[in-house]
Motif scaffolding. Structure first.
Motif, PDB file in Angstrom:
ATOM      1  N   GLY A 190      -4.566   3.390  -2.173  1.00 34.09           N
ATOM      2  CA  GLY A 190      -3.359   2.995  -1.453  1.00 34.09           C
ATOM      3  C   GLY A 190      -3.365   3.470  -0.020  1.00 34.09           C
ATOM      4  O   GLY A 190      -2.916   2.752   0.885  1.00 34.09           O
TER       5      GLY A 190
ATOM      6  N   SER B   3       0.827  -1.212   0.000  1.00 40.08           N
ATOM      7  CA  SER B   3       0.000   0.000   0.000  1.00 40.08           C
ATOM      8  C   SER B   3       0.857   1.255   0.000  1.00 40.08           C
ATOM      9  O   SER B   3       0.566   2.219  -0.717  1.00 40.08           O
TER      10      SER B   3
ATOM     11  N   TYR C 126       2.513   1.598  -3.481  1.00 37.82           N
ATOM     12  CA  TYR C 126       1.539   1.982  -4.509  1.00 37.82           C
ATOM     13  C   TYR C 126       1.137   3.442  -4.362  1.00 37.82           C
ATOM     14  O   TYR C 126       1.150   4.203  -5.337  1.00 37.82           O
ATOM     15  N   ALA C 127       0.776   3.851  -3.129  1.00 35.67           N
ATOM     16  CA  ALA C 127       0.304   5.224  -2.919  1.00 35.67           C
ATOM     17  C   ALA C 127       1.412   6.251  -3.126  1.00 35.67           C
ATOM     18  O   ALA C 127       1.149   7.366  -3.602  1.00 35.67           O
TER      19      ALA C 127
END
Length: 240
Positions: free
Chosen positions: A113, A96, A99-100
């Protein structure tokens, strides 16, 4: 004392409880009758005053209950630690965050994310950090220390403050006012969580709005960690 380096539970706990009455901590986190067998040779006297509540001498019923719980626990199919669960939590956190921060190009993707990161951070506190602070992830203190440190480095919260508040506070003095840091409230608190707490008009509807306030509890926790550390105490639990 040099014994802290020989202690099977590690030396950290000695630093946490040094200078305090740890009678109940010893009883809670050690096998039944361990205190009499281990500590009698170290006795130097009896305390004449107590800062925190003192409980009655353990009854035969309580001893029998503890033995029965131990037997049930040993026969249970529940095994700790759950390494697959821990791996999934840390994996979700890493995925996460990556991705974010690096992969998402538009704000809706960043939001996805961020939600995943928030869930992972909450699960990290609820499982690996919580289990480590209760000494249930193996019998190795260095493992507890590593898992506890992830709460500091990944969640940005203090594992030290948590240890004083929950394993050394709530578990020893469960729901006792002035002793259990988990139930501290202000005079006009937004929540009513104790039967002897004064009623205010907004408490009638707290079931509808308090769950949303828990969504920003992380902000309060980080500020609270700092104020507790600076004051040297969490309610009546002193911080070394």
């Amino acid at each position: 004392t040099d014994y802290k380096y020989k202690h099977p539970g590690g030396s950290d706990i000695f630093e946490f409880v040094g200078g305090k009455d740890i009678t109940y901590a010893f009883d809670v986190y050690h096998p039944l009758n361990c205190a009499e067998a281990v500590l009698s040779k170290f006795k130097i006297g009896k305390l004449t005053s107590h800062q925190l509540p003192v409980f009655p001498v353990e009854s035969d019923f309580h001893k029998a209950l503890r033995l029965r719980i131990k037997e049930v626990g040993q026969q249970s199919d529940l095994k700790a630690p759950n390494w697959f669960l821990y791996a999934g939590i840390y994996g979700l956190f890493a995925a996460s965050y990556t991705y974010a921060t690096y992969l998402a190009a538009k704000w809706p993707n960043v939001l996805v994310g961020a939600v995943g990161l928030g869930i992972a951070a909450g699960l990290l506190g609820m499982h690996p950090m919580h289990d480590a602070s209760h000494f249930t992830i193996t019998h190795k203190p260095w493992v507890w220390r590593i898992f506890g440190a992830t709460h500091d480095f990944l969640n940005g919260c203090s594992h030290l403050i948590w240890t004083y508040q929950h394993p050394l506070g709530h578990h020893l003095y469960t729901n006792l006012p002035g002793a259990d840091p988990d139930i501290v409230t202000s005079e006009r608190d937004i929540r009513r969580i104790k039967p002897y707490q004064q009623w205010w008009s907004w408490h009638w509807n707290q079931a509808y709005f308090v769950p949303f306030l828990y969504g920003v509890l992380a902000v309060k926790t980080r500020l609270q960690d700092l104020t507790i550390l600076l004051s040297g105490a969490n309610d009546q639990i002193k911080i070394n």
